[in-house]
Design an enzyme around this catalytic site. Structure first.
Site, PDB file in Angstrom:
ATOM      1  N   GLU A 135      16.842  -9.520 -11.877  1.00 26.21           N
ATOM      2  CA  GLU A 135      17.012  -8.877 -10.584  1.00 26.21           C
ATOM      3  C   GLU A 135      18.028  -9.672  -9.765  1.00 26.21           C
ATOM      4  O   GLU A 135      17.978 -10.899  -9.721  1.00 26.21           O
ATOM      5  CB  GLU A 135      15.633  -8.843  -9.927  1.00 26.21           C
ATOM      6  CG  GLU A 135      15.579  -8.799  -8.453  1.00 26.21           C
ATOM      7  CD  GLU A 135      14.149  -9.114  -7.939  1.00 26.21           C
ATOM      8  OE1 GLU A 135      13.161  -8.965  -8.698  1.00 26.21           O
ATOM      9  OE2 GLU A 135      14.045  -9.513  -6.779  1.00 26.21           O
ATOM     10  N   HIS A 157       4.840 -12.480 -10.710  1.00 30.50           N
ATOM     11  CA  HIS A 157       4.310 -11.408 -11.559  1.00 30.50           C
ATOM     12  C   HIS A 157       3.178 -11.875 -12.472  1.00 30.50           C
ATOM     13  O   HIS A 157       3.316 -11.860 -13.689  1.00 30.50           O
ATOM     14  CB  HIS A 157       5.436 -10.823 -12.433  1.00 30.50           C
ATOM     15  CG  HIS A 157       6.578 -10.238 -11.667  1.00 30.50           C
ATOM     16  ND1 HIS A 157       7.816 -10.001 -12.230  1.00 30.50           N
ATOM     17  CD2 HIS A 157       6.684  -9.818 -10.382  1.00 30.50           C
ATOM     18  CE1 HIS A 157       8.629  -9.478 -11.326  1.00 30.50           C
ATOM     19  NE2 HIS A 157       7.976  -9.365 -10.193  1.00 30.50           N
ATOM     20  N   ASN A 197       9.662  -5.502 -13.173  1.00 35.15           N
ATOM     21  CA  ASN A 197       8.731  -5.738 -12.072  1.00 35.15           C
ATOM     22  C   ASN A 197       7.526  -4.811 -12.253  1.00 35.15           C
ATOM     23  O   ASN A 197       7.693  -3.636 -12.559  1.00 35.15           O
ATOM     24  CB  ASN A 197       9.424  -5.455 -10.735  1.00 35.15           C
ATOM     25  CG  ASN A 197      10.813  -6.077 -10.693  1.00 35.15           C
ATOM     26  OD1 ASN A 197      11.669  -5.747 -11.509  1.00 35.15           O
ATOM     27  ND2 ASN A 197      11.041  -6.963  -9.776  1.00 35.15           N
TER      28      ASN A 197
HETATM   29  P1  FDA Z   1      -2.666  -7.261  -5.790  1.00 35.94           P
HETATM   30  O1  FDA Z   1      -2.448  -8.735  -5.855  1.00 35.94           O
HETATM   31  O2  FDA Z   1      -1.612  -6.419  -5.215  1.00 35.94           O
HETATM   32  O3  FDA Z   1      -3.988  -6.969  -4.940  1.00 35.94           O
HETATM   33  C1  FDA Z   1      -5.177  -7.700  -5.087  1.00 35.94           C
HETATM   34  C2  FDA Z   1      -5.905  -7.724  -3.751  1.00 35.94           C
HETATM   35  O4  FDA Z   1      -7.217  -8.212  -3.951  1.00 35.94           O
HETATM   36  C3  FDA Z   1      -5.265  -8.635  -2.707  1.00 35.94           C
HETATM   37  O5  FDA Z   1      -5.122  -7.938  -1.497  1.00 35.94           O
HETATM   38  C4  FDA Z   1      -6.237  -9.790  -2.573  1.00 35.94           C
HETATM   39  O6  FDA Z   1      -6.280 -10.362  -1.277  1.00 35.94           O
HETATM   40  C5  FDA Z   1      -7.562  -9.134  -2.929  1.00 35.94           C
HETATM   41  N1  FDA Z   1      -8.557 -10.048  -3.501  1.00 35.94           N
HETATM   42  C6  FDA Z   1      -8.381 -10.979  -4.463  1.00 35.94           C
HETATM   43  N2  FDA Z   1      -9.534 -11.576  -4.769  1.00 35.94           N
HETATM   44  C7  FDA Z   1     -10.482 -11.018  -3.984  1.00 35.94           C
HETATM   45  C8  FDA Z   1     -11.883 -11.227  -3.829  1.00 35.94           C
HETATM   46  N3  FDA Z   1     -12.554 -12.116  -4.570  1.00 35.94           N
HETATM   47  N4  FDA Z   1     -12.555 -10.486  -2.906  1.00 35.94           N
HETATM   48  C9  FDA Z   1     -11.896  -9.572  -2.133  1.00 35.94           C
HETATM   49  N5  FDA Z   1     -10.564  -9.331  -2.246  1.00 35.94           N
HETATM   50  C10 FDA Z   1      -9.871 -10.039  -3.165  1.00 35.94           C
HETATM   51  N6  FDA Z   1       6.424  -6.229  -8.139  1.00 35.94           N
HETATM   52  C11 FDA Z   1       7.255  -5.186  -8.296  1.00 35.94           C
HETATM   53  O7  FDA Z   1       6.961  -4.290  -9.086  1.00 35.94           O
HETATM   54  N7  FDA Z   1       8.434  -5.133  -7.596  1.00 35.94           N
HETATM   55  C12 FDA Z   1       8.817  -6.116  -6.742  1.00 35.94           C
HETATM   56  O8  FDA Z   1       9.873  -6.029  -6.106  1.00 35.94           O
HETATM   57  C13 FDA Z   1       7.951  -7.243  -6.585  1.00 35.94           C
HETATM   58  N8  FDA Z   1       8.297  -8.294  -5.784  1.00 35.94           N
HETATM   59  C14 FDA Z   1       7.368  -9.282  -5.519  1.00 35.94           C
HETATM   60  C15 FDA Z   1       7.647 -10.264  -4.563  1.00 35.94           C
HETATM   61  C16 FDA Z   1       6.668 -11.196  -4.211  1.00 35.94           C
HETATM   62  C17 FDA Z   1       6.988 -12.252  -3.188  1.00 35.94           C
HETATM   63  C18 FDA Z   1       5.390 -11.146  -4.827  1.00 35.94           C
HETATM   64  C19 FDA Z   1       4.309 -12.126  -4.469  1.00 35.94           C
HETATM   65  C20 FDA Z   1       5.119 -10.189  -5.786  1.00 35.94           C
HETATM   66  C21 FDA Z   1       6.093  -9.251  -6.143  1.00 35.94           C
HETATM   67  N9  FDA Z   1       5.824  -8.253  -7.062  1.00 35.94           N
HETATM   68  C22 FDA Z   1       6.723  -7.242  -7.269  1.00 35.94           C
HETATM   69  C23 FDA Z   1       4.541  -8.222  -7.795  1.00 35.94           C
HETATM   70  C24 FDA Z   1       3.547  -7.173  -7.269  1.00 35.94           C
HETATM   71  O9  FDA Z   1       3.380  -7.312  -5.883  1.00 35.94           O
HETATM   72  C25 FDA Z   1       2.216  -7.372  -8.010  1.00 35.94           C
HETATM   73  O10 FDA Z   1       2.452  -7.172  -9.387  1.00 35.94           O
HETATM   74  C26 FDA Z   1       1.153  -6.396  -7.534  1.00 35.94           C
HETATM   75  O11 FDA Z   1       0.882  -6.550  -6.167  1.00 35.94           O
HETATM   76  C27 FDA Z   1      -0.122  -6.564  -8.336  1.00 35.94           C
HETATM   77  O12 FDA Z   1      -1.008  -5.511  -7.994  1.00 35.94           O
HETATM   78  P2  FDA Z   1      -2.557  -5.640  -8.233  1.00 35.94           P
HETATM   79  O13 FDA Z   1      -3.181  -4.352  -7.862  1.00 35.94           O
HETATM   80  O14 FDA Z   1      -2.789  -6.171  -9.603  1.00 35.94           O
HETATM   81  O15 FDA Z   1      -3.069  -6.813  -7.255  1.00 35.94           O
END
Ligand code: FDA
Length: 503
Positions: free
Chosen positions: A356, A442, A480
């Site tokens: 990217e 990721h 991504n």
């Molecule tokens: P996700 O992490 O989104 O959600 C999990 C949720 O559960 C969170 O809100 C968390 O707080 C909550 N949680 C965790 N444990 C818990 C508990 N015990 N009790 C209650 N709540 C709890 N991807 C992409 O496709 N394109 C992109 O451009 C980018 N860019 C990017 C930049 C940055 C800075 C980051 C950090 C990440 C990306 N990503 C990305 C990755 C993408 O954001 C990521 O793959 C997804 O958010 C994952 O989705 P999930 O549903 O798996 O979990």
């Protein structure tokens, strides 16, 4: 003695959780979503919901005294990070021994902090990773459904070619073309029509004001504006915030009982709650879901969980790096934070990489081309439960990151040679590190589809227990991941609602 019960509970409100909540709500099933982060809807004292990237405050990161941005330094100077006061901020960096993982915290999970790139993987590679998933159905039904629900759009080509805000991407494209490499436009959930208005000066700037990893105040179609808004609109979905699920067990009647800590904005636990449900959806993300299930198996509250829970984890081969351009190859003082282009060398069987073209908005010309490379690193790691902390350890090693680095280096050495350019040594800390290989955006795997679960995310060993998030993806996707996570969750929910919840 459950104090609150609902037919269905969803843990986490990221992509997997948002899809589950909407589809359950639409099916008329009363659903409770438990999210450890806060709801990002009301402005702070400065009038904005999220803090700025240039002057971050407590809203930036999850209970920190200092920010931990991915690019630690500029010209080796510690000018990037700031002291902040602890608060349930929107971005977390979860530290393990040799790897740290960035995740979003709040209603919307990763959608609040990510770059919004909505990439459909190459079908052949998707099938390699998910041999038991019907790819025709995924590409015909669930990817299009996910794209439409998430509000995916593409940048206007003529504007891209002319605007100062994407000069950085055009300069990187030129360097790739000089190397004989292919670049490709990447769709995004950031509203490009809004971005045009930002550029024209008729809308408040967000992507054009450096906002992204600590949240976008405008323009971004994060999950709270798409799936979760629709979920709440069904009238059947409730979201409880600042509640962190700690334990899952099964009652004698087959229902699930959860223990959750409710915290205040200082992080203090103000209440410990018990919840009961018939259907339980784990959507706490790769790290969160894997930790919950591993703890449940190892502490014996869900002893029948499969031995593969906790295995198959990878970084999607993430490596961040930067090149220094010649003085005449400017990147511009103005950079949009929203990436729209990638170098696609995935078809190169000797060294598959998708890189990217990332922005580095500082408001100054710096001649830096930044990249987030996704490499086809085959290394995987496992989590282990640590009774001394009641947490998990990740077995990922520096040697496993070195595999990603050598793949990224092969590609970018070619680009540097073809352009007579060099790497930047000043961005990733005092050690003149060129390849940032100690963090990932990721995190993928831990409860892999078809191993820890059946082919539709039903957790092995228990009925009415599901995983819908990134822990299903076996460690690498080549692009991504959020579009794929969303599409797989749609596929799971379609199956579960037609087969498992019928009265
Ligand atoms: P996700 O992490 O989104 O959600 C999990 C949720 O559960 C969170 O809100 C968390 O707080 C909550 N949680 C965790 N444990 C818990 C508990 N015990 N009790 C209650 N709540 C709890 N991807 C992409 O496709 N394109 C992109 O451009 C980018 N860019 C990017 C930049 C940055 C800075 C980051 C950090 C990440 C990306 N990503 C990305 C990755 C993408 O954001 C990521 O793959 C997804 O958010 C994952 O989705 P999930 O549903 O798996 O979990």
């Amino acid at each position: 003695d459950a104090v609150d019960s609902a037919p269905a509970i969803v843990i986490g409100s990221g992509y997997g959780g948002a899809v589950a909540a909407l589809r359950l709500g639409q099916a008329g099933i009363r659903t409770l979503v438990l999210e450890m982060g806060r709801l990002w809807n009301n402005p702070g004292p400065d009038g904005t919901v999220f803090c700025s990237t240039s002057a971050p405050d407590g809203r930036s990161m999850w209970f920190r005294n200092r920010t931990e941005a991915p690019l630690a330094t500029f010209l080796w100077l510690d000018v990037v990070n700031r002291d902040i006061s602890p608060y349930p901020g929107v971005l977390d960096r979860v530290h393990f021994d040799a790897m740290s993982v960035y995740v979003g915290r709040g209603v919307g999970g990763g959608s609040l902090v990510n770059g919004g790139m909505a990439v459909t993987p190459v079908q052949s590679y998707f099938s390699e990773q998910f041999p038991t998933v019907d790819a025709t159905e995924m590409y015909g039904t669930y990817f299009p459904r996910a794209r439409s629900m998430l509000g995916v759009n593409t940048i206007d080509r003529a504007w891209f070619e002319s605007t100062e805000w994407y000069r950085f991407a055009r300069t990187s494209r030129k360097a790739a073309a000089n190397t004989g490499l292919k670049t490709t436009f990447v769709p995004n959930v950031y509203d490009f029509a809004y971005m045009r208005r930002e550029a024209d000066g008729t809308a408040t700037r967000s992507a054009l004001a450096g906002e992204v990893i600590y949240g976008n105040n405008h323009g971004k179609r994060s999950l709270d504006k798409t799936y979760l808004a629709s979920a709440l609109g069904t009238g059947n979905v409730t979201i409880n915030t600042l509640e962190r699920v700690r334990e899952i067990r099964r009652a004698a009647d087959g229902t699930y009982v959860l223990t959750a800590d409710r915290i205040d904005v200082t992080g203090a636990v103000v209440e410990t709650k018990q919840y009961g449900c018939t259907y339980l959806f784990l959507a706490a993300g790769s790290i969160g879901t894997t930790e919950l299930l591993l703890r449940a198996r190892e502490k014996g509250t869900l002893p029948a969980l499969d031995a593969s829970v906790g295995t198959g984890w990878g970084t999607n081969g993430n490596v961040m790096l930067a090149r220094a351009n010649h003085v005449w190859d400017t990147v511009g003082a103005d950079e949009s934070t929203i990436p729209v282009m990638g170098i696609d060398d995935w078809a190169n069987a000797d060294n598959p990489v998708f890189a990217e073209i990332a922005p580095l908005p500082t408001g100054l010309e710096h001649w830096v081309s930044l990249y987030l490379a996704i490499t086809k690193n085959p290394q995987r790691a496992s989590f282990t439960y640590d009774p001394s902390t009641d947490g998990v350890k990740l077995g990922w090693s520096a040697a496993q990151s070195a595999v990603s680095v050598s793949m990224a280096k092969k590609l970018f050495d070619r680009i540097n040679t073809a352009n007579s350019t060099i790497y930047r040594y000043d961005l990733f800390g005092a050690g003149s590190k060129v390849f940032a290989d100690d963090f990932t955006y990721h995190p993928l795997g831990g409860c892999v589809l078809g191993r820890a679960t059946d082919d539709h995310g039903r957790v092995k060993g228990y009925s009415r227990l599901y995983v819908t998030d990134g822990s299903l993806v076996p460690g690498n996707l080549g692009v991504n991941p959020f579009l794929t996570i969303t599409a797989l969750a749609e596929r799971t929910m379609a199956r579960v609602l037609s087969e498992d919840t019928a009265p």
